[in-house]
Enzyme design. Structure first.
Site, short mmCIF file in Angstrom:
data_model
loop_
_atom_site.label_atom_id
_atom_site.label_comp_id
_atom_site.label_asym_id
_atom_site.label_seq_id
_atom_site.Cartn_x
_atom_site.Cartn_y
_atom_site.Cartn_z
N ILE A 77 0.87 -1.17 0.00
CA ILE A 77 0.00 0.00 0.00
C ILE A 77 0.91 1.22 0.00
O ILE A 77 1.93 1.23 0.68
CB ILE A 77 -0.97 0.03 1.21
CG1 ILE A 77 -1.85 1.28 1.17
CG2 ILE A 77 -0.24 -0.13 2.51
CD1 ILE A 77 -2.98 1.28 2.19
N ALA A 78 0.54 2.21 -0.78
CA ALA A 78 1.29 3.46 -0.79
C ALA A 78 0.38 4.60 -1.23
O ALA A 78 -0.48 4.42 -2.10
CB ALA A 78 2.49 3.37 -1.73
N VAL A 79 0.59 5.74 -0.61
CA VAL A 79 -0.13 6.96 -0.94
C VAL A 79 0.91 8.00 -1.31
O VAL A 79 1.90 8.18 -0.59
CB VAL A 79 -0.98 7.45 0.27
CG1 VAL A 79 -1.68 8.76 -0.05
CG2 VAL A 79 -1.98 6.38 0.68
N LEU A 88 -6.75 8.59 3.02
CA LEU A 88 -6.82 7.71 1.86
C LEU A 88 -6.26 6.32 2.16
O LEU A 88 -6.82 5.31 1.72
CB LEU A 88 -6.09 8.35 0.67
CG LEU A 88 -6.20 7.66 -0.67
CD1 LEU A 88 -7.64 7.37 -1.06
CD2 LEU A 88 -5.51 8.51 -1.75
N GLU A 111 3.22 -7.08 6.72
CA GLU A 111 4.50 -6.69 7.28
C GLU A 111 4.62 -5.19 7.07
O GLU A 111 4.24 -4.68 6.02
CB GLU A 111 5.68 -7.37 6.57
CG GLU A 111 5.77 -8.87 6.77
CD GLU A 111 5.01 -9.65 5.70
OE1 GLU A 111 4.73 -10.82 5.94
OE2 GLU A 111 4.71 -9.08 4.63
N ASN A 116 8.42 2.97 10.27
CA ASN A 116 7.30 3.69 9.67
C ASN A 116 6.18 3.83 10.71
O ASN A 116 5.16 3.12 10.66
CB ASN A 116 6.80 2.94 8.42
CG ASN A 116 5.79 3.73 7.63
OD1 ASN A 116 5.20 4.69 8.12
ND2 ASN A 116 5.58 3.32 6.39
N TYR A 123 -2.40 0.81 11.08
CA TYR A 123 -2.76 -0.60 11.18
C TYR A 123 -3.27 -0.95 12.58
O TYR A 123 -4.25 -1.68 12.72
CB TYR A 123 -1.57 -1.49 10.81
CG TYR A 123 -1.01 -1.20 9.44
CD1 TYR A 123 -1.83 -0.80 8.39
CD2 TYR A 123 0.35 -1.32 9.18
CE1 TYR A 123 -1.32 -0.51 7.13
CE2 TYR A 123 0.86 -1.04 7.92
CZ TYR A 123 0.03 -0.64 6.90
OH TYR A 123 0.54 -0.37 5.67
#
Length: 174
Positions: A77-79, A88, A111, A116, A123
């Site tokens: 996942i990345a924004v 988002l 993971e 981060n 999460y």
């Protein structure tokens, strides 16, 4: 700002990779690996974009969840930097969790880089719990991965009950 979500296709891989390489410069996936996942029927990838610019991908997220399997895995996942801090990532995660449930998964794993804290907070706020640590998992930076799991509650079926002040089509005034 509002976004729309849609299922990712192979035509989206270059835009996905632009975000991937910007967000994960030392350990980005390869284009071939991303394309394989996006095309895999056991995977479910989404992209997010402004409603008036469907070609302007601002985020993506992917799930590995073979139908009927009890476990699913958030692959990535990345924004984009420009779209961060507006919820988002949460929307994408909730949609992947819904898809995992729909495919029959009872647990979702992921993971996350130990360095981060924003992602770890997201999460945790979604109900993921830490299971353990994979030392030096992210190469070449030698950063640990925190392994997390979410137990997906079984869907509950219930009949909708009208509130006492609601008139339903079945009621009459005779």
């Amino acid at each position: 700002m509002t976004w729309q979500l849609r299922r990712a296709g192979l035509a989206d891989v270059p835009a996905i990779m632009a975000i991937e390489n910007a967000m994960f410069p030392s350990d980005a996936w390869s284009t071939d690996a991303m394309a394989r996942d996006v095309a895999d029927p056991h995977c479910y990838y989404l992209v997010a974009f402004p409603p008036d610019a469907p070609e302007q991908i601002e985020a993506y997220a992917g799930l590995l969840a073979p139908r009927g399997a009890p476990e699913a895995d958030i692959q990535t996942i990345a924004v984009s930097t420009a779209a961060q801090g507006r919820g988002l990532g949460r929307v994408l995660m909730l949609r992947l969790i819904d898809e995992a449930r729909a495919r029959g998964a009872r647990e979702v794993f992921l993971e996350v880089r130990a360095d981060n804290p924003g992602a770890i907070h997201l999460y945790t706020s979604l109900g993921f719990a830490e299971l353990g640590v994979r030392r030096g998992y992210y190469k070449p930076d030698n950063v640990d991965a925190i392994v997390m799991r979410l137990n997906i509650p079984a869907p509950q079926a219930a009949l909708a009950e009208p509130s006492p002040n609601t008139t339903t089509p079945l009621e009459t005034n005779s």
